[in-house]
Design a protein around this motif. Structure first.
Motif, mmCIF file in Angstrom:
data_model
loop_
_atom_site.group_PDB
_atom_site.id
_atom_site.type_symbol
_atom_site.label_atom_id
_atom_site.label_comp_id
_atom_site.label_asym_id
_atom_site.label_seq_id
_atom_site.Cartn_x
_atom_site.Cartn_y
_atom_site.Cartn_z
ATOM 1 N N SER A 1 -8.973 -7.703 9.733
ATOM 2 C CA SER A 1 -8.753 -6.255 9.694
ATOM 3 C C SER A 1 -7.323 -5.976 10.144
ATOM 4 C CB SER A 1 -9.726 -5.533 10.616
ATOM 5 O OG SER A 1 -9.416 -4.148 10.687
ATOM 6 N N SER B 1 -6.743 -5.000 0.105
ATOM 7 C CA SER B 1 -6.475 -3.962 1.108
ATOM 8 C C SER B 1 -7.652 -3.005 1.338
ATOM 9 C CB SER B 1 -5.226 -3.164 0.726
ATOM 10 O OG SER B 1 -4.066 -3.964 0.875
ATOM 11 N N PRO B 2 -8.406 -2.616 0.304
ATOM 12 C CA PRO B 2 -9.528 -1.708 0.560
ATOM 13 C C PRO B 2 -10.577 -2.259 1.525
ATOM 14 C CG PRO B 2 -8.977 -1.704 -1.769
ATOM 15 C CD PRO B 2 -8.197 -2.828 -1.147
ATOM 16 N N HIS B 3 -10.602 -3.570 1.705
ATOM 17 C CA HIS B 3 -11.607 -4.184 2.571
ATOM 18 C C HIS B 3 -11.105 -4.433 3.992
ATOM 19 C CE1 HIS B 3 -13.958 -4.665 -1.008
ATOM 20 N NE2 HIS B 3 -13.023 -5.401 -1.565
ATOM 21 N N ASP C 1 -6.590 -2.615 10.998
ATOM 22 C CA ASP C 1 -6.697 -1.345 11.734
ATOM 23 C C ASP C 1 -6.785 -1.577 13.233
ATOM 24 O OD1 ASP C 1 -6.632 0.066 9.370
ATOM 25 O OD2 ASP C 1 -8.812 0.166 9.187
ATOM 26 N N ARG D 1 -15.077 -10.553 5.333
ATOM 27 C CA ARG D 1 -16.224 -10.561 6.249
ATOM 28 C C ARG D 1 -16.348 -11.904 6.955
ATOM 29 N NH1 ARG D 1 -18.773 -7.820 1.899
ATOM 30 N NH2 ARG D 1 -19.685 -9.789 1.198
ATOM 31 N N SER E 1 -8.647 -2.295 5.580
ATOM 32 C CA SER E 1 -8.084 -1.108 6.219
ATOM 33 C C SER E 1 -8.857 0.142 5.813
ATOM 34 C CB SER E 1 -6.614 -0.930 5.853
ATOM 35 O OG SER E 1 -6.099 0.264 6.417
ATOM 36 N N LYS E 2 -9.145 0.967 6.788
ATOM 37 C CA LYS E 2 -9.800 2.247 6.529
ATOM 38 C C LYS E 2 -8.785 3.385 6.510
ATOM 39 C CE LYS E 2 -14.099 0.743 8.755
ATOM 40 N NZ LYS E 2 -15.080 0.990 9.857
ATOM 41 N N ARG E 3 -7.503 3.016 6.610
ATOM 42 C CA ARG E 3 -6.452 4.028 6.703
ATOM 43 C C ARG E 3 -5.591 4.119 5.456
ATOM 44 N NH1 ARG E 3 -4.263 2.563 12.828
ATOM 45 N NH2 ARG E 3 -6.291 2.764 13.886
ATOM 46 N N THR F 1 0.798 -1.221 0.000
ATOM 47 C CA THR F 1 0.000 0.000 0.000
ATOM 48 C C THR F 1 0.834 1.277 0.000
ATOM 49 O OG1 THR F 1 -0.234 -0.014 2.416
ATOM 50 C CG2 THR F 1 -1.908 -1.178 1.144
ATOM 51 N N ASP G 1 -7.689 5.623 -2.681
ATOM 52 C CA ASP G 1 -8.943 4.939 -2.982
ATOM 53 C C ASP G 1 -8.679 4.083 -4.211
ATOM 54 O OD1 ASP G 1 -11.510 4.399 -4.330
ATOM 55 O OD2 ASP G 1 -12.376 5.697 -2.794
#
Length: 320
Positions: free
Chosen positions: A318, A96-98, A320, A313, A100-102, A69, A106
């Motif tokens: 995760s 990675s988009p799923h 984060d 899911r 981490s929210k950091r 990333t 995009d």
């Protein structure tokens, strides 16, 4: 030319006049993983051919870290002029988009998809000192020694991490995750037995198997690999339905003009068709993707992203 020659070959062909059309100066190809890893090897094989065909330098620039990333984030901030490209994998854009929210980028909005280049399965490797010569024996050992096995990955949330998490969940075993900057960095510890398990890409994993440093148990593709036909798939080794393939693709920063997208897509697609490129990729255990448009590549990535979102899911992964 052999693979070693390709990897070490400098991309220093003299620039030729391009009449102002792309590329009229060297092109930087960011690889968000370490040198000597699978993505790096694919990038060097392919860009060497593109460089020959276009008469311009294509300079591979490794920017590893954080599961790819960091390099992807750097590419997202570059100018959308065709002189900074990103050659990456499923990890940075479908996984990675799923998890981490950091992220500093995009995956859909900050990039221009250009081309699907190649695909490669992974191979399940174990340290030679581990008394497991099959997937069934590995699962049995892990169940008899809960929590004692460590598995390496190329970083939190990478496809290597998720491959192993999904494998462990389906097999009903627990292993400790030890992330590295790339799988190449984990090999010394794997051969020494400090970590015992690794789902490495076939390109970088099999040379260590052939040298006797590591033992291969299975491949992650739906069918056996022509590179190692003696190895069963994970699915046929007691985990039905298990399958995972890493894709390699080319991106530019968001906003690249459509005409330039088509120009770059055509240049890399043509390079992938060259017999020597296909031969050298085959030695790496990589299969060139079927030629397609940038839109087709984007649709493939979206479908793969949705599939990995389901895995994340299911296993509540995760970073984060």
């Amino acid at each position: 030319m052999g693979l070693a020659g390709l990897v070490s070959l400098g991309l220093s062909l003299p620039a030729q006049a391009q009449g102002g059309a792309w590329p009229d100066k060297p092109v930087r190809v960011l690889v968000p993983f370490p040198a000597s890893g699978a993505t790096d090897l694919v990038a060097r094989v392919v860009t060497q051919r593109v460089s020959q065909e276009l008469g311009q330098q294509f300079v591979v620039d490794n920017k590893p870290g954080a599961g790819g990333t960091i390099g992807a984030g750097e590419a997202a901030k570059a100018a959308a002029d065709g002189y900074t490209l990103l050659l990456t994998t499923s990890s940075t854009h479908a996984i990675s988009p799923h998890i981490s929210k950091r992220l500093s980028y995009d995956a859909r909005k900050d990039f221009t998809p250009i081309a699907h280049l190649a695909d490669a399965p992974s191979v399940l490797l174990v340290t030679p000192g581990l008394p497991a010569k099959s997937v069934q024996e590995l699962v049995a050992y892990a169940k008899a020694h809960p929590g004692e096995l460590n598995y390496a990955s190329s970083g939190n949330g990478t496809i290597v991490h998720l491959n192993t998490a999904a494998f462990s969940a389906q097999a009903g075993i627990k292993m400790t995750h030890v992330p590295y900057k790339g799988t190449a960095q984990s090999i010394p510890d794997l051969t020494a037995g400090q970590v015992q398990v690794l789902f490495d890409s076939l390109p970088t994993g099999m040379p260590h198997v052939k040298s006797g440093r590591l033992r291969a148990l299975a491949v992650t593709s739906e069918q056996r690999s022509a590179l190692a036909p003696e190895l069963p798939t994970v699915a046929e080794s007691g985990l039905p339905g298990y399958a995972s393939v890493t894709w390699f693709g080319l991106y530019a920063p968001a906003g690249l003009p459509p005409a330039l997208v088509q120009r770059i897509n055509a240049a890399f697609t043509q390079a992938m068709r060259a017999p020597e490129v296909a031969d050298n990729l085959a030695r790496l255990g990589v299969e060139p993707a079927r030629p397609g448009s940038a839109a087709q590549f984007a649709a493939m990535v979206q479908a793969d992203s949705e599939r990995w979102a389901g895995v994340v899911r299911q296993f509540n992964i995760s970073i984060d």
